[in-house]
Design a protein around this motif. Structure first.
Motif, PDB file in Angstrom:
ATOM      1  N   PHE A 178      -0.163  -0.703   4.086  1.00 26.48           N
ATOM      2  CA  PHE A 178       0.508   0.469   3.536  1.00 26.48           C
ATOM      3  C   PHE A 178      -0.011   1.723   4.225  1.00 26.48           C
ATOM      4  O   PHE A 178      -1.165   1.769   4.650  1.00 26.48           O
ATOM      5  N   GLU A 179       0.850   2.730   4.322  1.00 25.19           N
ATOM      6  CA  GLU A 179       0.474   4.040   4.860  1.00 25.19           C
ATOM      7  C   GLU A 179       1.117   5.110   3.997  1.00 25.19           C
ATOM      8  O   GLU A 179       2.099   4.850   3.298  1.00 25.19           O
ATOM      9  N   ARG A 180       0.568   6.303   4.111  1.00 25.96           N
ATOM     10  CA  ARG A 180       1.198   7.451   3.460  1.00 25.96           C
ATOM     11  C   ARG A 180       2.134   8.128   4.453  1.00 25.96           C
ATOM     12  O   ARG A 180       1.776   8.356   5.595  1.00 25.96           O
ATOM     13  N   VAL A 181       3.330   8.448   3.988  1.00 22.39           N
ATOM     14  CA  VAL A 181       4.300   9.215   4.767  1.00 22.39           C
ATOM     15  C   VAL A 181       4.706  10.384   3.892  1.00 22.39           C
ATOM     16  O   VAL A 181       5.199  10.183   2.780  1.00 22.39           O
ATOM     17  N   ASP A 182       4.450  11.596   4.362  1.00 22.76           N
ATOM     18  CA  ASP A 182       4.735  12.804   3.577  1.00 22.76           C
ATOM     19  C   ASP A 182       4.115  12.718   2.181  1.00 22.76           C
ATOM     20  O   ASP A 182       4.730  13.096   1.192  1.00 22.76           O
ATOM     21  N   GLY A 183       2.908  12.162   2.112  1.00 27.28           N
ATOM     22  CA  GLY A 183       2.165  12.087   0.860  1.00 27.28           C
ATOM     23  C   GLY A 183       2.480  10.896  -0.019  1.00 27.28           C
ATOM     24  O   GLY A 183       1.799  10.655  -1.008  1.00 27.28           O
ATOM     25  N   ALA A 184       3.512  10.115   0.314  1.00 26.57           N
ATOM     26  CA  ALA A 184       3.903   8.972  -0.522  1.00 26.57           C
ATOM     27  C   ALA A 184       3.512   7.660   0.150  1.00 26.57           C
ATOM     28  O   ALA A 184       3.666   7.495   1.362  1.00 26.57           O
ATOM     29  N   TRP A 185       3.030   6.720  -0.656  1.00 23.19           N
ATOM     30  CA  TRP A 185       2.702   5.400  -0.137  1.00 23.19           C
ATOM     31  C   TRP A 185       3.974   4.637   0.217  1.00 23.19           C
ATOM     32  O   TRP A 185       4.954   4.672  -0.527  1.00 23.19           O
ATOM     33  N   VAL A 186       3.948   3.965   1.377  1.00 25.49           N
ATOM     34  CA  VAL A 186       5.055   3.105   1.807  1.00 25.49           C
ATOM     35  C   VAL A 186       4.493   1.813   2.380  1.00 25.49           C
ATOM     36  O   VAL A 186       3.371   1.763   2.891  1.00 25.49           O
ATOM     37  N   TYR A 187       5.282   0.762   2.275  1.00 20.70           N
ATOM     38  CA  TYR A 187       4.950  -0.539   2.838  1.00 20.70           C
ATOM     39  C   TYR A 187       5.233  -0.508   4.337  1.00 20.70           C
ATOM     40  O   TYR A 187       6.301  -0.068   4.763  1.00 20.70           O
ATOM     41  N   VAL A 188       4.269  -0.970   5.145  1.00 20.64           N
ATOM     42  CA  VAL A 188       4.445  -1.019   6.603  1.00 20.64           C
ATOM     43  C   VAL A 188       4.882  -2.415   7.025  1.00 20.64           C
ATOM     44  O   VAL A 188       5.939  -2.610   7.593  1.00 20.64           O
ATOM     45  N   ASP A 189       4.030  -3.389   6.765  1.00 24.28           N
ATOM     46  CA  ASP A 189       4.329  -4.771   7.120  1.00 24.28           C
ATOM     47  C   ASP A 189       3.311  -5.676   6.443  1.00 24.28           C
ATOM     48  O   ASP A 189       2.409  -5.200   5.761  1.00 24.28           O
ATOM     49  N   GLY A 190       3.481  -6.970   6.662  1.00 26.87           N
ATOM     50  CA  GLY A 190       2.568  -7.922   6.046  1.00 26.87           C
ATOM     51  C   GLY A 190       2.318  -9.113   6.939  1.00 26.87           C
ATOM     52  O   GLY A 190       3.107  -9.427   7.825  1.00 26.87           O
ATOM     53  N   GLU A 191       1.185  -9.740   6.677  1.00 23.09           N
ATOM     54  CA  GLU A 191       0.787 -10.929   7.407  1.00 23.09           C
ATOM     55  C   GLU A 191       0.720 -12.065   6.393  1.00 23.09           C
ATOM     56  O   GLU A 191       0.016 -11.957   5.384  1.00 23.09           O
TER      57      GLU A 191
END
Length: 124
Positions: free
Chosen positions: A108-121
């Protein structure tokens, strides 16, 4: 209003737990809270929320959910970072469904202050 506990496994009612994130009334404050809300979105069939909380650089154009999948439980196995003080985080979890389970370490990363899912293993 229903008082059933949230699909994410926490004891709060859905409306006070993940439901408030799904409606946009609140934003998930941690990577784990986002992970739990995304699991609940899979349970509820809320593809719109899943796409809205997916990182723009890795988000698919659309998401087809199988309505026959019956999710039966979420177990958080590990978290690293992902708090209000971080810009990235990981959550390792096992999501069970009728007939099997999915074991994943999600980023997960923050984008414009909001948490978002990036990818998974996927893990064994």
């Amino acid at each position: 209003m229903t008082t059933r506990s949230c699909p994410c496994g926490l004891p709060e009612a859905y409306e006070k737990c993940c439901g408030r994130f799904h409606t946009g009334a609140a934003a998930a404050p941690t990577a784990e809270a986002l992970m739990r809300s995304r699991y609940s979105a899979f349970v509820k069939g809320d593809a719109g929320y899943l796409l809205r909380t997916w990182h723009p650089r890795t988000r698919p154009e659309r998401l087809g959910l199988d309505p026959r999948t019956r999710w039966t439980g979420l177990e958080i196995l590990d978290t690293a970072d992902g708090s209000a003080f971080h810009t990235t985080g990981t959550v390792t979890f096992r999501a069970s469904y009728r007939g099997g389970s999915l074991h994943e370490r999600s980023r997960f990363e923050r984008v414009d202050g909001a948490w978002v899912y990036v990818d998974g293993e996927f893990l064994d």
